[in-house]
Scaffold this active site. Structure first.
Site, PDB file in Angstrom:
ATOM      1  N   ILE A  40       0.823  -1.208   0.000  1.00 25.74           N
ATOM      2  CA  ILE A  40       0.000   0.000   0.000  1.00 25.74           C
ATOM      3  C   ILE A  40       0.859   1.261   0.000  1.00 25.74           C
ATOM      4  CG2 ILE A  40      -1.697   1.319   1.328  1.00 25.74           C
ATOM      5  CD1 ILE A  40      -2.824  -1.399   2.296  1.00 25.74           C
ATOM      6  N   SER A  90      -6.620  -1.043   9.923  1.00 26.84           N
ATOM      7  CA  SER A  90      -6.976  -2.385   9.453  1.00 26.84           C
ATOM      8  C   SER A  90      -8.423  -2.697   9.806  1.00 26.84           C
ATOM      9  CB  SER A  90      -6.072  -3.438  10.099  1.00 26.84           C
ATOM     10  OG  SER A  90      -6.536  -4.750   9.814  1.00 26.84           O
ATOM     11  N   TYR A  97      -2.142  -7.615  16.879  1.00 33.81           N
ATOM     12  CA  TYR A  97      -2.214  -6.777  15.675  1.00 33.81           C
ATOM     13  C   TYR A  97      -3.422  -5.852  15.750  1.00 33.81           C
ATOM     14  CZ  TYR A  97      -2.658  -5.532  10.714  1.00 33.81           C
ATOM     15  OH  TYR A  97      -2.772  -4.848   9.539  1.00 33.81           O
ATOM     16  N   LYS A 100      -3.356  -1.545  16.128  1.00 36.49           N
ATOM     17  CA  LYS A 100      -4.004  -0.601  15.217  1.00 36.49           C
ATOM     18  C   LYS A 100      -5.073   0.211  15.948  1.00 36.49           C
ATOM     19  CE  LYS A 100      -1.923  -1.700  11.291  1.00 36.49           C
ATOM     20  NZ  LYS A 100      -1.164  -0.728  10.482  1.00 36.49           N
ATOM     21  N   THR A 119      -0.686  -8.333  -0.231  1.00 30.08           N
ATOM     22  CA  THR A 119       0.586  -7.623  -0.155  1.00 30.08           C
ATOM     23  C   THR A 119       1.635  -8.593   0.384  1.00 30.08           C
ATOM     24  OG1 THR A 119       0.362  -6.858   2.142  1.00 30.08           O
ATOM     25  CG2 THR A 119      -0.656  -5.487   0.416  1.00 30.08           C
TER      26      THR A 119
END
Length: 248
Positions: free
Chosen positions: A15, A138, A151, A155, A186
């Protein structure tokens, strides 16, 4: 169109690279950061061929506060003025809660929360008034995924901070908004330890979401471009969910 200067962290792939390419193609000056010198040089060379905008590359590991401060100091010494900042650098190491290690926890928080937090602080002296900050968050902050507890928390932690920062930095003309990518193809999958077979299976599984396919970095770019532009001047702490309908 007047040329502006943007900085994109973690812009050697995914990104970040797609965003930098779009900005350069539009004729803007772009500074990119990364933690691998060879990949950084390669990305800068590719971007220089993508448009008329100038490309500058700076080594910076977003998990290292000393490197963040050195990067910001070099920009100040060069008398750089930034119109926008894309806080994109991030990592994901999936691990179930029952097996979560302190190392995984600390590293994820260092890059995904502490990194953007102190990057923004260090770059305050070079941000124009007005300036737009875009955080790449996210879908995991609103949809639960097994093995993504830390994770998701990393975020969500920065998203929580932005509510306050939008108030504290208002007099500087700084606005902060977020883009929440859904499952996007990705390098993050391979870096997370997924095999080619598992990645292919993930892409196949995403075919059942309303979009009908897995997302790509290019799907995120229009939203990021919008949030960086003057058209988003009235937005503060907005969260644009670009998830292909996955979280419906």
């Amino acid at each position: 169109m007047s040329q502006k200067h943007y900085l994109v962290t973690g812009a050697t792939a995914g990104i970040g690279l797609a965003t930098a390419r779009s900005l350069v193609s539009a004729g803007h000056k772009v500074t990119i950061t990364g933690r691998d010198q060879a990949r950084l040089r390669s990305a800068a060379a590719a971007l220089a061929e993508a448009g008329s905008g100038e490309v500058v590359s700076l080594m910076c590991d977003s998990g290292d506060l000393n490197q963040i401060r050195a990067m910001a100091q070099s920009l100040q010494q060069a008398r750089v003025r930034l119109d926008g900042l894309v806080l994109n650098a991030g990592i994901f190491f999936p691990q179930m809660f029952s097996e979560m290690t302190e190392e995984n926890f600390d590293q994820t928080m260092a890059v995904n929360h502490k990194g953007p937090f102190f990057s923004l602080q260090a770059l305050l002296p070079v941000l124009n008034n007005p300036a737009s900050v875009v955080f790449i968050s996210s879908v995991a902050v609103r949809k639960a995924f097994a093995s993504a507890a830390v994770y998701s928390a990393s975020k969500a932690a920065f998203e929580g901070a932005t509510r306050v920062l939008n108030l504290e930095l208002a007099e500087r003309g700084i606005r902060i908004n977020s883009v929440r990518p859904g499952v996007t193809a990705t390098e993050i999958q391979s870096k997370a330890g997924m095999t080619d077979e598992q990645i292919a299976g993930l892409a196949e599984a995403m075919a059942v979401q309303p979009l009908g396919r897995i997302l790509t970095p290019a799907d995120m770019v229009p939203a990021i471009d919008y949030l960086l532009s003057d058209a988003s001047m009235g937005l503060r702490d907005a969260h644009l969910d670009i998830d292909g309908g996955f979280a419906l």
